[in-house]
Write a protein that holds these residues in place. Structure first.
Motif, mmCIF file in Angstrom:
data_model
loop_
_atom_site.group_PDB
_atom_site.id
_atom_site.type_symbol
_atom_site.label_atom_id
_atom_site.label_comp_id
_atom_site.label_asym_id
_atom_site.label_seq_id
_atom_site.Cartn_x
_atom_site.Cartn_y
_atom_site.Cartn_z
ATOM 1 N N ILE A 8 44.714 64.473 -27.037
ATOM 2 C CA ILE A 8 43.507 63.897 -26.461
ATOM 3 C C ILE A 8 43.313 64.450 -25.049
ATOM 4 C CG2 ILE A 8 43.503 61.760 -27.809
ATOM 5 C CD1 ILE A 8 44.850 60.350 -25.477
ATOM 6 N N PHE A 9 42.060 64.455 -24.590
ATOM 7 C CA PHE A 9 41.771 64.840 -23.220
ATOM 8 C C PHE A 9 40.687 63.935 -22.653
ATOM 9 C CE2 PHE A 9 38.814 67.401 -25.663
ATOM 10 C CZ PHE A 9 37.634 67.335 -24.928
ATOM 11 N N THR A 19 41.996 69.201 -31.867
ATOM 12 C CA THR A 19 42.957 69.911 -32.705
ATOM 13 C C THR A 19 42.741 71.394 -32.457
ATOM 14 O OG1 THR A 19 42.864 68.197 -34.408
ATOM 15 C CG2 THR A 19 43.762 70.329 -35.065
ATOM 16 N N LYS A 20 43.790 72.088 -32.087
ATOM 17 C CA LYS A 20 43.703 73.521 -31.801
ATOM 18 C C LYS A 20 44.731 74.266 -32.634
ATOM 19 C CE LYS A 20 40.862 74.024 -28.207
ATOM 20 N NZ LYS A 20 39.680 74.848 -28.249
ATOM 21 N N ASN A 21 44.330 75.412 -33.170
ATOM 22 C CA ASN A 21 45.243 76.328 -33.841
ATOM 23 C C ASN A 21 45.537 77.454 -32.865
ATOM 24 O OD1 ASN A 21 45.166 74.921 -36.283
ATOM 25 N ND2 ASN A 21 43.306 75.961 -36.894
ATOM 26 N N VAL A 34 47.570 75.629 -25.029
ATOM 27 C CA VAL A 34 46.559 74.595 -25.231
ATOM 28 C C VAL A 34 46.134 73.987 -23.900
ATOM 29 C CG1 VAL A 34 46.133 72.318 -26.223
ATOM 30 C CG2 VAL A 34 47.171 74.108 -27.599
ATOM 31 N N TYR A 35 47.094 73.710 -23.008
ATOM 32 C CA TYR A 35 46.737 73.220 -21.676
ATOM 33 C C TYR A 35 45.771 74.200 -20.999
ATOM 34 C CZ TYR A 35 50.289 69.512 -21.528
ATOM 35 O OH TYR A 35 51.024 68.380 -21.760
ATOM 36 N N SER A 36 46.038 75.470 -21.112
ATOM 37 C CA SER A 36 45.205 76.496 -20.509
ATOM 38 C C SER A 36 43.813 76.531 -21.139
ATOM 39 C CB SER A 36 45.888 77.861 -20.659
ATOM 40 O OG SER A 36 45.065 78.877 -20.167
ATOM 41 N N LEU A 37 43.750 76.505 -22.472
ATOM 42 C CA LEU A 37 42.462 76.562 -23.178
ATOM 43 C C LEU A 37 41.581 75.353 -22.894
ATOM 44 C CD1 LEU A 37 43.642 77.879 -26.667
ATOM 45 C CD2 LEU A 37 42.244 79.106 -25.008
ATOM 46 N N ILE A 38 42.135 74.154 -23.071
ATOM 47 C CA ILE A 38 41.365 72.924 -22.860
ATOM 48 C C ILE A 38 40.980 72.809 -21.380
ATOM 49 C CG2 ILE A 38 41.392 70.398 -22.954
ATOM 50 C CD1 ILE A 38 41.371 71.472 -25.714
ATOM 51 N N GLY A 39 41.915 73.114 -20.497
ATOM 52 C CA GLY A 39 41.649 73.034 -19.065
ATOM 53 C C GLY A 39 40.519 73.951 -18.631
ATOM 54 N N SER A 40 40.500 75.176 -19.145
ATOM 55 C CA SER A 40 39.452 76.104 -18.745
ATOM 56 C C SER A 40 38.112 75.770 -19.395
ATOM 57 C CB SER A 40 39.854 77.543 -19.066
ATOM 58 O OG SER A 40 39.963 77.739 -20.448
ATOM 59 N N GLU A 41 38.125 75.278 -20.634
ATOM 60 C CA GLU A 41 36.885 74.926 -21.321
ATOM 61 C C GLU A 41 36.194 73.723 -20.688
ATOM 62 O OE1 GLU A 41 37.577 74.270 -25.496
ATOM 63 O OE2 GLU A 41 38.444 76.255 -25.759
ATOM 64 N N LYS A 50 46.651 65.203 -22.961
ATOM 65 C CA LYS A 50 47.884 64.670 -23.555
ATOM 66 C C LYS A 50 48.062 65.255 -24.947
ATOM 67 C CE LYS A 50 47.668 60.442 -20.917
ATOM 68 N NZ LYS A 50 47.651 58.996 -20.901
ATOM 69 N N ILE A 51 49.149 65.986 -25.130
ATOM 70 C CA ILE A 51 49.473 66.567 -26.425
ATOM 71 C C ILE A 51 50.296 65.549 -27.202
ATOM 72 C CG2 ILE A 51 50.762 68.381 -27.600
ATOM 73 C CD1 ILE A 51 49.929 70.246 -25.307
ATOM 74 N N GLU A 52 49.823 65.223 -28.420
ATOM 75 C CA GLU A 52 50.503 64.221 -29.244
ATOM 76 C C GLU A 52 51.441 64.845 -30.262
ATOM 77 O OE1 GLU A 52 47.013 62.257 -30.698
ATOM 78 O OE2 GLU A 52 47.004 60.836 -29.014
ATOM 79 N N SER A 53 51.089 66.023 -30.807
ATOM 80 C CA SER A 53 51.963 66.649 -31.788
ATOM 81 C C SER A 53 51.744 68.164 -31.818
ATOM 82 C CB SER A 53 51.740 66.074 -33.184
ATOM 83 O OG SER A 53 50.459 66.447 -33.666
ATOM 84 N N ILE A 54 52.816 68.870 -32.144
ATOM 85 C CA ILE A 54 52.781 70.319 -32.332
ATOM 86 C C ILE A 54 53.506 70.603 -33.634
ATOM 87 C CG2 ILE A 54 53.413 72.579 -31.432
ATOM 88 C CD1 ILE A 54 53.561 71.305 -28.644
ATOM 89 N N GLU A 55 52.792 71.187 -34.600
ATOM 90 C CA GLU A 55 53.378 71.486 -35.904
ATOM 91 C C GLU A 55 53.258 72.973 -36.204
ATOM 92 O OE1 GLU A 55 51.453 69.103 -38.850
ATOM 93 O OE2 GLU A 55 51.613 67.287 -37.632
ATOM 94 N N GLU A 56 54.352 73.542 -36.683
ATOM 95 C CA GLU A 56 54.325 74.955 -37.085
ATOM 96 C C GLU A 56 53.662 75.049 -38.456
ATOM 97 O OE1 GLU A 56 57.328 78.668 -37.973
ATOM 98 O OE2 GLU A 56 58.106 76.880 -37.001
ATOM 99 N N VAL A 57 52.779 76.023 -38.601
ATOM 100 C CA VAL A 57 52.071 76.226 -39.865
ATOM 101 C C VAL A 57 52.963 77.084 -40.770
ATOM 102 C CG1 VAL A 57 50.030 77.206 -40.973
ATOM 103 C CG2 VAL A 57 49.837 76.062 -38.758
ATOM 104 N N LYS A 58 53.283 76.567 -41.922
ATOM 105 C CA LYS A 58 54.085 77.324 -42.910
ATOM 106 C C LYS A 58 53.132 78.061 -43.831
ATOM 107 C CE LYS A 58 57.904 75.205 -41.629
ATOM 108 N NZ LYS A 58 58.892 75.816 -40.817
#
Length: 59
Positions: A8-9, A19-21, A34-41, A50-58
């Motif tokens: 969330i931001f 949600t960002k890929n 993600v901090y960089s992308l959301i912050g600049s946008e 606040k990042i709640e989860s980070i999942e690796e894509v299989k």
């Protein structure tokens, strides 16, 4: 590696979900990206994101 980052931001007076890929070598680098992308946008500092989860894509 590809990661899906959810969190969330702060948007004005309320919090917005996102949600960002991202492609990165590790979870730490993915969160920094993600901090960089959301912050600049949205013109936000890291303490308003606040990042709640980070999942690796299989694949």
């Amino acid at each position: 590696m590809n990661f899906i980052v959810k969190g969330i931001f702060r948007a004005g007076e309320k919090w917005e979900r996102f949600t960002k890929n991202v492609t990165s070598m590790s979870k730490t680098n993915a969160s920094d990206r993600v901090y960089s992308l959301i912050g600049s946008e949205h013109g936000l500092k890291r303490n308003l994101i606040k990042i709640e989860s980070i999942e690796e894509v299989k694949e």
